[in-house]
Enzyme design. Structure first.
Site, PDB file in Angstrom:
ATOM      1  N   LYS A   1       0.825  -1.214   0.000  1.00  0.00           N
ATOM      2  CA  LYS A   1       0.000   0.000   0.000  1.00  0.00           C
ATOM      3  C   LYS A   1       0.857   1.261   0.000  1.00  0.00           C
ATOM      4  CE  LYS A   1      -4.402  -1.583   1.661  1.00  0.00           C
ATOM      5  NZ  LYS A   1      -5.450  -1.535   2.651  1.00  0.00           N
TER       6      LYS A   1
ATOM      7  N   LYS B   1      -4.929  -9.581  -6.859  1.00  0.00           N
ATOM      8  CA  LYS B   1      -6.220  -9.931  -6.257  1.00  0.00           C
ATOM      9  C   LYS B   1      -7.313  -8.930  -6.684  1.00  0.00           C
ATOM     10  CE  LYS B   1      -6.126  -7.558  -1.872  1.00  0.00           C
ATOM     11  NZ  LYS B   1      -6.477  -7.463  -0.503  1.00  0.00           N
TER      12      LYS B   1
ATOM     13  N   LYS C   1     -11.124  -3.479  -4.202  1.00  0.00           N
ATOM     14  CA  LYS C   1     -11.989  -2.292  -4.269  1.00  0.00           C
ATOM     15  C   LYS C   1     -11.203  -1.108  -4.812  1.00  0.00           C
ATOM     16  CE  LYS C   1     -13.514  -3.465   0.207  1.00  0.00           C
ATOM     17  NZ  LYS C   1     -13.429  -3.167   1.600  1.00  0.00           N
TER      18      LYS C   1
HETATM   19  P1  TYM Z   1     -10.916  -5.861   3.568  1.00  0.00           P
HETATM   20  O1  TYM Z   1     -11.957  -4.840   3.855  1.00  0.00           O
HETATM   21  O2  TYM Z   1      -9.834  -5.524   2.590  1.00  0.00           O
HETATM   22  O3  TYM Z   1     -11.601  -7.177   3.039  1.00  0.00           O
HETATM   23  C1  TYM Z   1     -12.661  -7.805   3.738  1.00  0.00           C
HETATM   24  C2  TYM Z   1     -12.504  -9.322   3.649  1.00  0.00           C
HETATM   25  O4  TYM Z   1     -12.536  -9.729   2.270  1.00  0.00           O
HETATM   26  C3  TYM Z   1     -11.389 -10.539   1.991  1.00  0.00           C
HETATM   27  N1  TYM Z   1     -10.974 -10.269   0.592  1.00  0.00           N
HETATM   28  C4  TYM Z   1     -10.792 -11.221  -0.328  1.00  0.00           C
HETATM   29  N2  TYM Z   1     -10.940 -12.562  -0.281  1.00  0.00           N
HETATM   30  C5  TYM Z   1     -10.710 -13.246  -1.429  1.00  0.00           C
HETATM   31  N3  TYM Z   1     -10.326 -12.667  -2.609  1.00  0.00           N
HETATM   32  C6  TYM Z   1     -10.172 -11.324  -2.690  1.00  0.00           C
HETATM   33  N4  TYM Z   1      -9.844 -10.752  -3.838  1.00  0.00           N
HETATM   34  C7  TYM Z   1     -10.419 -10.540  -1.512  1.00  0.00           C
HETATM   35  N5  TYM Z   1     -10.363  -9.202  -1.252  1.00  0.00           N
HETATM   36  C8  TYM Z   1     -10.703  -9.059   0.053  1.00  0.00           C
HETATM   37  C9  TYM Z   1     -10.329 -10.063   2.984  1.00  0.00           C
HETATM   38  O5  TYM Z   1      -9.352 -11.055   3.193  1.00  0.00           O
HETATM   39  C10 TYM Z   1     -11.163  -9.804   4.215  1.00  0.00           C
HETATM   40  O6  TYM Z   1     -11.374 -11.000   4.951  1.00  0.00           O
HETATM   41  N6  TYM Z   1      -7.790  -5.718   7.516  1.00  0.00           N
HETATM   42  C11 TYM Z   1      -9.076  -6.212   7.038  1.00  0.00           C
HETATM   43  C12 TYM Z   1     -10.259  -5.732   7.856  1.00  0.00           C
HETATM   44  C13 TYM Z   1     -10.172  -5.960   9.332  1.00  0.00           C
HETATM   45  C14 TYM Z   1     -10.351  -7.208   9.983  1.00  0.00           C
HETATM   46  C15 TYM Z   1     -10.225  -6.927  11.376  1.00  0.00           C
HETATM   47  C16 TYM Z   1     -10.592  -8.511   9.528  1.00  0.00           C
HETATM   48  C17 TYM Z   1      -9.946  -5.024  10.290  1.00  0.00           C
HETATM   49  N7  TYM Z   1      -9.994  -5.616  11.522  1.00  0.00           N
HETATM   50  C18 TYM Z   1     -10.333  -7.942  12.323  1.00  0.00           C
HETATM   51  C19 TYM Z   1     -10.696  -9.513  10.499  1.00  0.00           C
HETATM   52  C20 TYM Z   1     -10.569  -9.245  11.879  1.00  0.00           C
HETATM   53  C21 TYM Z   1      -9.277  -5.729   5.609  1.00  0.00           C
HETATM   54  O7  TYM Z   1      -8.697  -4.764   5.176  1.00  0.00           O
HETATM   55  O8  TYM Z   1     -10.273  -6.394   4.928  1.00  0.00           O
END
Ligand code: TYM
Length: 339
Positions: free
Chosen positions: A116, A203, A206
């Site tokens: 990032k 991947k 968003k």
């Molecule tokens: P975030 O918002 O980027 O994504 C949310 C969830 O979606 C999964 N994900 C994917 N899985 C498969 N293929 C993809 N292309 C893909 N893109 C996203 C992510 O792995 C995630 O599970 N840091 C985390 C948010 C967070 C969190 C937490 C998660 C903050 N605190 C505590 C678990 C526990 C994040 O940025 O997810």
């Protein structure tokens, strides 16, 4: 572990844009399956979102969008707690404590920060750097045992485990011994990692500028058909074996999406389509996507039209999450010597 002896599950999604198929297949689908057997908390992690500047008007709308998507995908607010991270102040308090437990060397290893920040390391926010400590606080504040996430979050979960272990050790003589459970990531198999429709080595995300790289939960049927028909493939027919998918990442990705949606193993899908052109396969994949996503989209539209309901769900979630976190943060303060 929760008071009813069920294991506790925690996960979160950032409100930074339209949710896509990767969020659904990699995470939210799993959230829904877990809620019958576990005590689940599902969070909209708005404090994580602001580690990168967000337009406040969009942020407010995106928070409600993620809440609607949770509900539309099948999370039941009677079974699970759905809440917004900033409505529980203890996340920030615990993250500060973890800033003091976590080590700079551990944070320096985080590949997501490196990706990032890119070449711009000196200019990104300090929040982006300590983001994993806040994520550890989210999970450990509720003493969660299990964390369903996509494969890209695995390293953050390892850091969470290191923080939990270090806290338990550092304060073992003061009531900290075994205080935090060491949480396990729940990561579905490789087929749930959804890649960009234009580049099978990246991947689905968003933040990618072109929306043609992803299927969004709000995409109309026509747009789904268009995106799949334009999805990158190659000049060769569909192969017979998984080995032959090795250096064809875009083809592998479309097969994985098919497998994840239909719950049919990739090998069986190859048996059906081997030697055929991509047009037949893409038509069936679009049909499958529409069959799965159309009901979710309709439900999303219905829920978004009912602001009162959404507000009630989030208010109730905030009260229930606060009750749990308050109990734990009081103990944590006591262990450290702050209260
Ligand atoms: P975030 O918002 O980027 O994504 C949310 C969830 O979606 C999964 N994900 C994917 N899985 C498969 N293929 C993809 N292309 C893909 N893109 C996203 C992510 O792995 C995630 O599970 N840091 C985390 C948010 C967070 C969190 C937490 C998660 C903050 N605190 C505590 C678990 C526990 C994040 O940025 O997810």
């Amino acid at each position: 572990m929760s008071s009813n002896n069920k294991k506790r599950v925690f996960s979160g999604v950032q409100p930074t844009g339209s949710l896509h198929l990767g969020n659904y297949l990699g995470a939210i689908k799993n959230f829904v399956n877990l809620q019958n057997d576990f005590d689940c908390l599902y969070c909209i992690v708005d404090l994580h979102a602001i580690t990168v500047w967000q337009n406040p008007v969009n942020l407010r709308a995106n928070i409600l969008d993620v809440a609607s998507a949770y509900l539309a995908c099948g999370i039941d607010p009677k079974k699970s707690i759905i809440f917004v991270q900033s409505s529980v102040p203890h996340h920030v308090e615990l993250s500060w404590i973890f800033n003091c437990i976590s080590r700079i060397g551990w944070l320096n290893r985080m590949t997501q920060f490196k990706e990032k920040a890119g070449k711009n390391k000196e200019k990104v926010s300090a929040g982006l750097y300590i983001y994993p400590n806040l994520m550890a606080a989210d999970i450990l504040l509720y003493l969660a045992d299990l964390v369903p996430v996509g494969d890209d979050q695995k390293q953050h979960l390892e850091l969470t485990r290191d923080i939990a272990q270090k806290f338990n050790n550092d304060y073992s003589e003061f009531g900290g011994k075994d205080f935090f459970p060491i949480p396990e990531p729940l990561i579905l198999d490789e087929s749930s990692r959804v890649m960009s429709l234009r580049d099978g080595t990246k991947k689905m995300s968003k933040s990618e500028t072109s929306s043609m790289t992803r299927i969004e939960l709000k995409d109309e049927n026509d747009l789904i058909i268009k995106k799949i028909s334009k999805a990158k493939t190659d000049a060769f027919p569909i192969p017979e074996s998984i080995d032959e998918l090795g250096n064809r990442p875009e083809v592998k990705n479309l097969l994985n999406i098919f497998s994840s949606l239909s719950e049919v193993p990739v090998l069986n899908i190859l048996n059906n389509y081997a030697g055929k052109q991509f047009s037949d396969f893409k038509k069936d994949l679009s049909d499958l996507l529409i069959a799965r996503l159309e009901p979710i989209r309709n439900e999303l539209i219905r829920i978004e039209g009912d602001n009162g309901y959404l507000r009630d769900v989030l208010e109730d979630g905030a009260i229930r999450a606060n009750e749990k976190s308050e109990r734990n943060i009081k103990e944590i303060r006591k262990i450290i010597g702050l209260g």
